[in-house]
Scaffold this active site. Sequence first.
Site, mmCIF file in Angstrom:
data_model
loop_
_atom_site.group_PDB
_atom_site.id
_atom_site.type_symbol
_atom_site.label_atom_id
_atom_site.label_comp_id
_atom_site.label_asym_id
_atom_site.label_seq_id
_atom_site.Cartn_x
_atom_site.Cartn_y
_atom_site.Cartn_z
ATOM 1 N N GLN A 297 -16.907 27.970 -53.368
ATOM 2 C CA GLN A 297 -16.455 27.834 -51.977
ATOM 3 C C GLN A 297 -14.958 28.132 -51.917
ATOM 4 O OE1 GLN A 297 -16.301 24.023 -49.816
ATOM 5 N NE2 GLN A 297 -17.232 25.059 -48.070
ATOM 6 N N TYR B 296 -10.034 23.034 -41.947
ATOM 7 C CA TYR B 296 -9.239 23.807 -42.911
ATOM 8 C C TYR B 296 -8.794 25.114 -42.220
ATOM 9 C CZ TYR B 296 -10.846 20.409 -46.325
ATOM 10 O OH TYR B 296 -11.082 19.231 -47.000
ATOM 11 N N ARG C 191 -24.495 14.628 -49.843
ATOM 12 C CA ARG C 191 -24.485 13.292 -50.446
ATOM 13 C C ARG C 191 -25.782 12.940 -51.177
ATOM 14 N NH1 ARG C 191 -22.103 10.949 -44.968
ATOM 15 N NH2 ARG C 191 -23.439 12.666 -44.279
ATOM 16 N N CYS D 72 -23.995 5.725 -47.268
ATOM 17 C CA CYS D 72 -23.047 4.608 -47.173
ATOM 18 C C CYS D 72 -21.603 5.088 -47.185
ATOM 19 C CB CYS D 72 -23.272 3.631 -48.324
ATOM 20 S SG CYS D 72 -22.842 4.328 -49.949
ATOM 21 N N CYS E 111 -19.302 7.383 -51.721
ATOM 22 C CA CYS E 111 -18.954 8.503 -52.616
ATOM 23 C C CYS E 111 -17.562 9.044 -52.302
ATOM 24 C CB CYS E 111 -20.012 9.610 -52.563
ATOM 25 S SG CYS E 111 -20.469 10.152 -50.919
ATOM 26 N N CYS F 80 -21.820 8.730 -57.144
ATOM 27 C CA CYS F 80 -22.479 7.845 -56.183
ATOM 28 C C CYS F 80 -22.048 6.416 -56.469
ATOM 29 C CB CYS F 80 -23.997 7.975 -56.306
ATOM 30 S SG CYS F 80 -24.873 6.853 -55.205
HETATM 31 C C1 LIG Z 1 -17.316 13.264 -50.952
HETATM 32 C C2 LIG Z 1 -17.519 14.468 -50.083
HETATM 33 C C3 LIG Z 1 -16.841 15.642 -50.352
HETATM 34 C C4 LIG Z 1 -17.050 16.779 -49.544
HETATM 35 N N1 LIG Z 1 -16.415 17.941 -49.869
HETATM 36 C C5 LIG Z 1 -16.700 19.075 -49.167
HETATM 37 C C6 LIG Z 1 -16.182 20.340 -49.580
HETATM 38 O O1 LIG Z 1 -15.487 20.460 -50.595
HETATM 39 N N2 LIG Z 1 -16.493 21.427 -48.823
HETATM 40 C C7 LIG Z 1 -17.304 21.342 -47.703
HETATM 41 O O2 LIG Z 1 -17.567 22.355 -47.066
HETATM 42 N N3 LIG Z 1 -17.823 20.171 -47.314
HETATM 43 C C8 LIG Z 1 -17.570 19.047 -48.029
HETATM 44 N N4 LIG Z 1 -18.164 17.863 -47.673
HETATM 45 C C9 LIG Z 1 -19.118 17.874 -46.536
HETATM 46 C C10 LIG Z 1 -20.549 18.109 -47.040
HETATM 47 O O3 LIG Z 1 -20.716 19.383 -47.621
HETATM 48 C C11 LIG Z 1 -21.577 18.004 -45.907
HETATM 49 O O4 LIG Z 1 -21.273 18.995 -44.954
HETATM 50 C C12 LIG Z 1 -21.604 16.623 -45.265
HETATM 51 O O5 LIG Z 1 -21.487 15.596 -46.237
HETATM 52 C C13 LIG Z 1 -22.915 16.418 -44.503
HETATM 53 O O6 LIG Z 1 -24.044 16.617 -45.321
HETATM 54 P P1 LIG Z 1 -24.891 15.397 -45.962
HETATM 55 O O7 LIG Z 1 -25.297 14.499 -44.807
HETATM 56 O O8 LIG Z 1 -26.062 16.038 -46.612
HETATM 57 O O9 LIG Z 1 -24.004 14.681 -46.892
HETATM 58 C C14 LIG Z 1 -17.944 16.718 -48.443
HETATM 59 C C15 LIG Z 1 -18.632 15.519 -48.188
HETATM 60 C C16 LIG Z 1 -18.442 14.412 -48.992
HETATM 61 C C17 LIG Z 1 -19.209 13.159 -48.695
#
Ligand SMILES: Cc1cc2nc3c(=O)[nH]c(=O)nc-3n(C[C@H](O)[C@H](O)[C@H](O)COP(=O)(O)O)c2cc1C
Length: 362
Positions: A100, A168, A318, A343, A346, A357
């Site tokens: 990315q 960003y 997550r 939660c 993380c 986690c």
């Molecule tokens: C700890 C953490 C770090 C993340 N880092 C990034 C990242 O580096 N780049 C990005 O596009 N999204 C990042 N996200 C967002 C996730 O990719 C995702 O869009 C968001 O958590 C929703 O998806 P989920 O409900 O499956 O977790 C991060 C999320 C979390 C919780």
Amino acid sequence: MSILFEPKPIGSLVLKNRFIKSSTAERMAGPDGEVTPLLIEFCEAIARGGAGCIFLGHAYVHPKGRANPKMTGLHDDRLIPGLRSLAEAVHRHGCRVFAQLNYGGSRIQKGITESVGPSVVENPSTGLMARELRSSEIWEIVEAFGKAAARTREAGLDGALIHGGHGYLVSLFNSRYANRRTDEWGGNEQNRFRFVDEVYRSIRKAVGPDYPVTIKLGIKDDVEDGLSIEEGADIARRLALAGIDAIEVSGGLLTKEAAAGRTNILSREEEAYFLPYAQAVRSKVGRFPLSLVGGLRSPRLMEEIITAGWTDFVSLARPFICEPDLVSKIQTGRWGSVSCTTCENCRLGFPDEPLRCRKDEK
Ligand SMILES: Cc1cc2nc3c(=O)[nH]c(=O)nc-3n(C[C@H](O)[C@H](O)[C@H](O)COP(=O)(O)O)c2cc1C
């Protein structure tokens, strides 16, 4: 066989199933952004656990675009051997891996780099004011994206994913709220689109026509006067026309309160909270590879969304931190909700401790 396990291409590359591990900043890199054994171990567990593709956590394309310490770098040829080892580890399990590509802008940890953006505007997610980038600096960044993608390809990773969301730099240029320029980089939709378009073109020129180039795109800003769903979907349409290979649908500028990952998703109704964005994009792009991220927790719902045609892939972030082997579990009959309770623990331990986690930690 469930549609979730049917292979599907992104450009010239076929993914063995529809599950993508969405990017999560791993906080596992060395002092100069190097891949570490810990990062390889983290990715290999997810690959071994059955995911079709891993989108790595955001990585900086230029030293001035670093957002956090322990962030992976793509700004130097010396980083290529580490990235190659990571790609080889993931490939051992039939999984694909994309880097990315990111530039922090004003969504950075205070003091790590200079807070910059298209205009002098405060980032609602960090509270940091941006210094307006000069046109010469913008071109330097555009070029850095291309060079970073060339390293990604050279290292044997399977594709490049532009970070075009979450406040960003790319999403700042796309946003009416954050981009108040009146030169060729702002002032109307076409000019605001110019930065992401040039970034894409720079990457495509560097990697050639057959290498998968994709974007995680913020479709709507979470602030007043920000990007609307219609505008976001139109950016998706323009990128599809320009030749991008797939779009992962997500949110744009975020407030401190509303991170991209919402918390406490406890019922089916709370899942897939960006589905309306994917539906808006689908209406503009027609048949085109899309993935949806954000709160996907029930395999049956994922299957329904793909069967209905709203998305082709499902991206989960997550849940994979909690259960790296969750795809194998689903494949062998565990069709209930994933174990992640959303939660948000993380996120704890930032910036020094590696991502893991912490569901059971208070
Ligand atoms: C700890 C953490 C770090 C993340 N880092 C990034 C990242 O580096 N780049 C990005 O596009 N999204 C990042 N996200 C967002 C996730 O990719 C995702 O869009 C968001 O958590 C929703 O998806 P989920 O409900 O499956 O977790 C991060 C999320 C979390 C919780």
